[in-house]
Design an enzyme around this catalytic site. Structure first.
Site, PDB file in Angstrom:
ATOM      1  N   CYS A  17      38.198  30.569  87.842  1.00 27.28           N
ATOM      2  CA  CYS A  17      38.450  29.282  87.195  1.00 27.28           C
ATOM      3  C   CYS A  17      37.090  28.728  86.763  1.00 27.28           C
ATOM      4  O   CYS A  17      36.293  28.285  87.600  1.00 27.28           O
ATOM      5  CB  CYS A  17      39.146  28.374  88.203  1.00 27.28           C
ATOM      6  SG  CYS A  17      39.816  26.877  87.527  1.00 27.28           S
TER       7      CYS A  17
ATOM      8  N   CYS B 277      27.148  33.344  79.489  1.00 29.79           N
ATOM      9  CA  CYS B 277      26.589  32.176  80.165  1.00 29.79           C
ATOM     10  C   CYS B 277      25.946  31.259  79.126  1.00 29.79           C
ATOM     11  O   CYS B 277      25.139  31.712  78.299  1.00 29.79           O
ATOM     12  CB  CYS B 277      25.556  32.627  81.196  1.00 29.79           C
ATOM     13  SG  CYS B 277      24.708  31.267  82.025  1.00 29.79           S
TER      14      CYS B 277
END
Length: 131
Positions: A119, A47
Site C-alpha cells: 500500500c 521512487c
C-alpha cells in the site's frame, strides 16, 4: 541524488512539500487523493526521490484502500521492509532500498500469488509509462 546521504535541505529543494513530508518525514497522503490510486496506465513505478524502479503496473490492483496497491515488488532489491510500531499498531514499513524514502506499508491481505498488499503513497512514486 540517489544516495541516502542527502540532507533535509537538499531533499526539500528536489521534492514537492507533499513528497518531502511523505518520503522523508513518513507522512501519509489521504486515501483516494493520490494521482496513482486509480491509474491504469502501464509502466514502471519509480521512487520519486531517486528514480529507483520499485513496482510494475502488471502487479497493481484495486485494493479498495484508496492508495496504489501492488501484490509484488519489481525485484528483491527494490524495497526494504522495517517493523513499524507507531500509531499503536504493528505494521511493516516499506522504504526505497536505494535512498531510504518512506513509500508506505505492506500487509498480508493481498491477492494471489503472493498474498501481499504493498500500500504505497502516490507522492512517493513516479510512473514511467511503457512506450
Amino acid at each position: 541524488m540517489s544516495d541516502n546521504k542527502n540532507n533535509d535541505e537538499q531533499w526539500r529543494d528536489k521534492l514537492t512539500p507533499d513528497q518531502f513530508a511523505i518520503c522523508r518525514l513518513k507522512a501519509t497522503e489521504p486515501p483516494f487523493t493520490g494521482k496513482y490510486y486509480d491509474c491504469k496506465t502501464p509502466g514502471i513505478y519509480r521512487c520519486a526521490c531517486c528514480g529507483n524502479a520499485l513496482f510494475d503496473s502488471d502487479t497493481k490492483y484495486d485494493s479498495g484502500s484508496g492508495w496504489p496497491s501492488f501484490w509484488d515488488v519489481l525485484t528483491a532489491d527494490s524495497v526494504a521492509e522495517h517493523a513499524d510500531n507507531s500509531h499503536g499498531m504493528r505494521r511493516v514499513e516499506v522504504t526505497c532500498k536505494a535512498c531510504g524514502a518512506h513509500l508506505g506499508h505492506v500487509f498480508t491481505d493481498g491477492p494471489r500469488p503472493t498474498g501481499l498488499r504493498y500500500c504505497i503513497n502516490s507522492a512517493a512514486l513516479d510512473l514511467q509509462e511503457r512506450s
